[in-house]
Design an enzyme around this catalytic site. Structure first.
Site, PDB file in Angstrom:
ATOM      1  N   SER A 178     -36.830 -10.964 -57.350  1.00  0.00           N
ATOM      2  CA  SER A 178     -35.933  -9.994 -56.708  1.00  0.00           C
ATOM      3  C   SER A 178     -35.150  -9.191 -57.732  1.00  0.00           C
ATOM      4  CB  SER A 178     -34.936 -10.727 -55.800  1.00  0.00           C
ATOM      5  OG  SER A 178     -35.597 -11.559 -54.885  1.00  0.00           O
ATOM      6  N   HIS A 214     -28.346 -12.240 -54.697  1.00  0.00           N
ATOM      7  CA  HIS A 214     -29.301 -13.181 -55.282  1.00  0.00           C
ATOM      8  C   HIS A 214     -30.002 -12.591 -56.505  1.00  0.00           C
ATOM      9  CE1 HIS A 214     -31.308 -10.858 -52.137  1.00  0.00           C
ATOM     10  NE2 HIS A 214     -32.444 -11.024 -52.767  1.00  0.00           N
ATOM     11  N   SER A 226     -23.889 -13.679 -49.310  1.00  0.00           N
ATOM     12  CA  SER A 226     -24.110 -13.574 -47.881  1.00  0.00           C
ATOM     13  C   SER A 226     -24.486 -12.113 -47.681  1.00  0.00           C
ATOM     14  CB  SER A 226     -22.843 -13.935 -47.108  1.00  0.00           C
ATOM     15  OG  SER A 226     -23.087 -13.769 -45.728  1.00  0.00           O
ATOM     16  N   LEU A 227     -25.726 -11.874 -47.243  1.00  0.00           N
ATOM     17  CA  LEU A 227     -26.255 -10.508 -47.281  1.00  0.00           C
ATOM     18  C   LEU A 227     -25.514  -9.570 -46.329  1.00  0.00           C
ATOM     19  CD1 LEU A 227     -29.991 -11.448 -47.711  1.00  0.00           C
ATOM     20  CD2 LEU A 227     -28.544 -10.264 -49.364  1.00  0.00           C
ATOM     21  N   ASP A 284     -33.899  -4.869 -49.126  1.00  0.00           N
ATOM     22  CA  ASP A 284     -34.425  -4.352 -47.859  1.00  0.00           C
ATOM     23  C   ASP A 284     -34.204  -5.340 -46.717  1.00  0.00           C
ATOM     24  OD1 ASP A 284     -36.259  -5.897 -49.240  1.00  0.00           O
ATOM     25  OD2 ASP A 284     -37.994  -4.626 -48.837  1.00  0.00           O
ATOM     26  N   GLU A 312     -15.736  -4.957 -36.435  1.00  0.00           N
ATOM     27  CA  GLU A 312     -14.820  -5.903 -37.072  1.00  0.00           C
ATOM     28  C   GLU A 312     -15.311  -6.378 -38.432  1.00  0.00           C
ATOM     29  OE1 GLU A 312     -15.949  -6.122 -33.948  1.00  0.00           O
ATOM     30  OE2 GLU A 312     -14.175  -5.759 -32.725  1.00  0.00           O
ATOM     31  N   PHE A 353     -11.420 -11.262 -31.655  1.00  0.00           N
ATOM     32  CA  PHE A 353     -12.505 -10.491 -32.247  1.00  0.00           C
ATOM     33  C   PHE A 353     -12.603 -10.674 -33.760  1.00  0.00           C
ATOM     34  CE2 PHE A 353     -11.640  -7.727 -28.339  1.00  0.00           C
ATOM     35  CZ  PHE A 353     -12.383  -8.578 -27.547  1.00  0.00           C
TER      36      PHE A 353
END
Lengths: 631, 631
Positions: free
Chosen positions: B48, B85, B133-134, B164, B375, B400
């Site tokens: 990657s 990553h 955390s993507l 992607d 949010e 929320f």
């Protein structure tokens, strides 16, 4: 208030072949009733109902194939108000359909003890899912449409009414993306572009072309219409109903908020406000007065969902002492369960080779749904599949379920039976670092209404709990571990939800060690360390964190003079430790050490990080020694 | 491992006016180093990294205006790896820039105690926000770009490298939507379309046109290129750098995963895998061997952020006994604070007329950012603004914030000082029903690393705590109430974080009642009920739920024989009650009643629902009576 559903009686005033002129009368009635119920309640969203009244009148009269007397008819279309605040409109439809009385509508709306709540919930038999947190009805609807196309093989349509403000929610785009990817031409979004949000103009205002372009770019067919032109609405809904080109349909309807009452139409300041009585009277007069028309639209074609035959498949089992990761045991157990139970389906967020959900894909690819990296849609689709009676198991890294917390919370309000499985819990995962470490998931899942929280330590208990979850109502959560640890239990061992296991016990135990997952293995090692010093420790496997085996805990503490070390691979707040402490509060005196992750972890090996966090065998043993040393 | 940043020494091998041929050498070095560090660590994501090496080599050499010796230079561009990553690539850039040694890169990566973690965090001075955390780096970047354009008024660019797979996350579309809406032409997304995700092909594969169409439909300018053609990359980055047309730029780069090493290029099965030593050696040979090139790209133009002068503004104050909603007090206090402190900014999710954040908009519209109903982006933008030194207060309905839990969790890893304010807590809100009732928020916020959780009961304490939050590090959360309740404190009263207040006290108190928010008012009413029966109760305002005033609690319990009633408008798990119980565990004996919301609420009035939940004055009084009755 009587909640008895009214049987359909007598001929309907409006049916699927009525002229649009009659449908206009129905639309006026829906507006009037939306005003009447909200004014009577003193709160609610009449203006947001009025913008969509024409759309829904045409839908209900001519395109929604729905058997109002049999809401569980599997061939029924599904109608979801993703803009749940338009509940006055929805409930007015229920009255027009003859299943809710005018009295209940006007006197029950938003009242204590009544089922016509401020936002719709499945307390009502015609409501599939709770809405009111925006951007959730559509992802749920995608799940229903997935069931319709790929599992039920029934020709029902799922119609979702969305507001324009909620199109700012990312979850809407996760949903449209999946709808396009899965060619859900059985899904129709009706987007009510009334321009005005809660505090003024929405981001895109009346730029219906912008909405259409976005929807098209995500793979949908967009149809842009005037949302008050009944002919245009009828044509668009008809096109959507007959769509079979593999694309979901998004009807982008330009509407006027408060349409039908000139004093508030397209005026700011009327979001979420009931009309004062005098204005309500004026509005009703302007709309031609109160009506009591009955509508019965098209009936669904008869049809039963496709069902698969159950097959024999033994649950997996493992040799005692073999090292097996619980995430792998989950995958094996789910694959076996899916053969025995045709209702079991699995959903993944592009990590099934890590969670081992891929095991079911190999056995039953048709019951495996890849949601890619879209955790809100993962849980939304699970909710929709549960609506259709399937038993979804949705898995991703435990940390990433935090992405879907609002969906999980709303799933509980929807009475959805969701099975969520989170892998890679805690600092145990090692080198990937804190972004991948779930350290808040137990707190999150415990806080959900009527949830079940499970955290097995070995493969056998994992497999047993995967089975237990299949019949567990509500939201159940299983936490799995990345690394491989010894199998502790034989295949015949039972793991009822709410139980615990004593895994190490002597007559002269002086301290109880409580663990779950990796900390159970560390507790067992600690017990060995202590035993070599002549200290006997009882070790409890607290595999069921909610509900918790309070009796089992009390028995152990009774035998060990209230001495307790509880260790968890989770932050101190809201997890196993607090569950145990709260359960014991006020009972016998407690001498306690609660070991949990306090600092901010970095990378490292699992053992390095367990030691760093102070939750490994040596720290557990030391805590026990301290409890036993004279004060 | 030494973490000392290396000063830039000697001339660079590659500078902004070097030929692209030299840049190709840099790209090869980045690939080689990505392989070396991950193979040495035995884990990581070299493939990657390799797909994006050419993109980043050109960026760092020729377009990123960055002073590597002064990462805090306010005029620096910002570089965010949303695909966290790809950390081997990022750290290899740091080596090439000369700020991380080759030894640290190869021997420190992913090791315990080291700062080159599996995913980037701000432990490194050149990293703004934690990713991994993507779908979070881009929303954070939008916050930085908002600061650059609207507050700092500096010409820096924010460059965000995205994968992607993460374009399936709804948060990406929330971010692009806001980037378009706010005309962030200072934001450049570099989308690395390498076709392969963790478990196979991504949803859209190499369909770069689909990505481009989606980005354009959200208001961006899309530039589609071959991500390995240095000339094309250079041209696209140059266009992005000089963009001033009000549109963010999305460079859609078609790339090959593992590019540079033929054995893994475009092959599945190589996500997140370090190359075995022998393959690594082959790869390095194929890439021309190990290099030690130094790169220094363009320096930023000198510039200081625009700063506003602080103004005098008295904190609001209220008459004792006046009924004021704490949400309104929040709005008033924030507006006043924003005059005194030019760094204070506010963010809203289209509910500022309910949370009262609109008050600051009236005073300082330029420091008010409307995120509409999104949010995740609300918290992401707050994180980006915090990176630039601002003090964001982000508010929406407390329920929320569950939508943004992953962003809050990652904000803690980012060391971001975020101030979150959630209104409409608990069943107290009444008729709107459970979708709008926060009943899990305290559990969620308590579980966040090093968080602060505040829950004031009156306007004065709310105003004081809004001020306290402005200097509080980490994630702080303030819970406000919908309804209006009497002001309990005078304007001079202090409310230190970690404190509590005794609001009712007698010498002969026999039971302690603990409440916060609405349950404090109910506890006070309960104390009156009990007093009429001759029972004296001590009432504690536990306005600081985390940290908790354990000493204050112990003192009260010492005076009342360990009798305690704690009531909360929240689920039983993880909130005020468990915080109190956990803090007291193992100390003096406790006789306890913990009143919390157990069932599924519906609509009703606030008082009806408080009574239904068993947390109103009558239930609190009854619980106290039970504690006092002979066992």
């Amino acid at each position: 208030m009587s909640h008895t559903t009214i049987p359909a009686a007598g001929p309907a005033d409006i049916t699927h072949d009525s002229e649009l002129g009659s449908v206009a009368q129905l639309a006026a009635q829906l507006r009037v009733d939306s005003i009447r119920c909200s004014t009577s309640a003193g709160s609610g969203h009449p203006s947001s109902s009025m913008s969509a009244a024409d759309l829904l009148a045409v839908l209900v009269a001519r395109h929604l194939h729905y058997d109002w007397d049999e809401p569980d008819n599997p061939a029924n279309d599904h109608l979801i108000f993703s803009k749940g605040h338009a509940s006055p409109l929805l409930y007015s439809i229920f009255k027009a359909a003859g299943v809710v009385s005018d009295e209940e509508l006007v006197k029950g709306y938003r009242r204590f003890g009544e089922r016509l709540e401020g936002h719709p919930t499945p307390e009502l038999p015609w409501v599939d899912v709770a809405t009111g947190s925006l951007g959730q009805g559509l992802p749920d609807g995608v799940g229903i449409a997935l069931a319709g196309k790929y599992l039920d093989a029934l020709d029902y349509r799922t119609w979702v009414l969305c507001g324009d403000s909620e199109f700012a929610e990312g979850s809407i785009w996760e949903a449209l993306d999946k709808a396009g990817h899965y060619h859900l031409d059985n899904l129709v979004v009706i987007l009510d572009v009334n321009r005005l949000g809660q505090r003024g103009e929405t981001e895109l205002g009346w730029d219906v072309d912008a909405y259409a372009a976005r929807a098209e770019s995500f793979g949908a067919r967009a149809i842009t219409i005037d949302g008050h032109d009944l002919t245009a609405i009828d044509e668009a809904l008809g096109q959507a109903r007959s769509a079979h080109d593999g694309r979901p349909v998004v009807i982008v309807a330009k509407t006027v908020k408060g349409a039908g009452y000139s004093a508030i139409a397209d005026q700011p300041g009327w979001h979420g406000k009931a009309l004062p009585t005098e204005m309500a009277e004026q509005a009703i007069a302007e709309l031609g007065g109160v009506r009591d028309l009955r509508v019965r639209g098209p009936r669904p074609a008869a049809g039963e969902p496709h069902t698969e035959a159950a097959q024999d498949a033994a649950a997996p089992h493992w040799e005692l002492g073999t090292k097996v990761a619980t995430r792998r045991a989950y995958g094996d157990a789910l694959a076996a369960l899916s053969r025995r139970d045709p209702l079991v389906v699995a959903l993944d967020a592009e990590v099934s080779n890590s969670t081992y959900a891929e095991q079911i894909e190999q056995v039953h690819p048709e019951r495996f749904f890849e949601m890619y990296i879209a955790e809100q849609q993962l849980v939304g689709a699970a909710t929709g599949l549960a609506v259709r009676g399937y038993k979804p198991y949705a898995s991703t890294f435990a940390a990433f379920f935090t992405r879907a917390f609002d969906f999980i919370r709303m799933g509980a309000i929807s009475h959805a039976d969701l099975r969520l499985v989170g892998s890679h819990a805690g600092v145990e995962i090692g080198a990937d670092g804190p972004s991948q470490m779930a350290l808040e998931d137990l707190a999150m899942m415990r806080s959900v209404h009527a949830s079940t929280v499970l955290y097995p330590s070995d493969a056998s208990s994992t497999a047993a709990l995967v089975q237990e979850m299949s019949t567990q109502p509500g939201i159940s959560y299983l936490r799995t571990t990345r690394g491989a640890y010894p199998v502790l239990y034989g295949p015949a061992e039972q793991f009822p939800i709410g139980g615990s296991k004593v895994v190490s016990k002597h007559d002269d135990d002086t301290v109880t060690l409580v663990g779950a997952g990796v900390t159970l293995h560390e507790s067992l090692k600690a017990a060995e360390l202590l035993a070599s010093e002549g200290i006997h420790a009882r070790v409890l496997d607290m595999y069921s964190i909610k509900p918790l085996d309070v009796e089992g805990l009390r028995t152990a503490l009774g035998a060990t003079a209230g001495r307790l070390v509880v260790a968890e691979d989770h932050h101190r707040e809201g997890g196993l430790g607090e569950a145990v402490i709260a359960a014991l509060a006020g009972s016998a005196p407690l001498r306690l050490r609660h070991l949990a992750v306090e600092g901010m972890p970095g990378s490292g090996t699992g053992p390095e990080l367990l030691a760093w966090a102070g939750i490994d065998a040596e720290h557990i043993a030391q805590a026990a020694r301290e409890l036993l040393s004279p004060q």
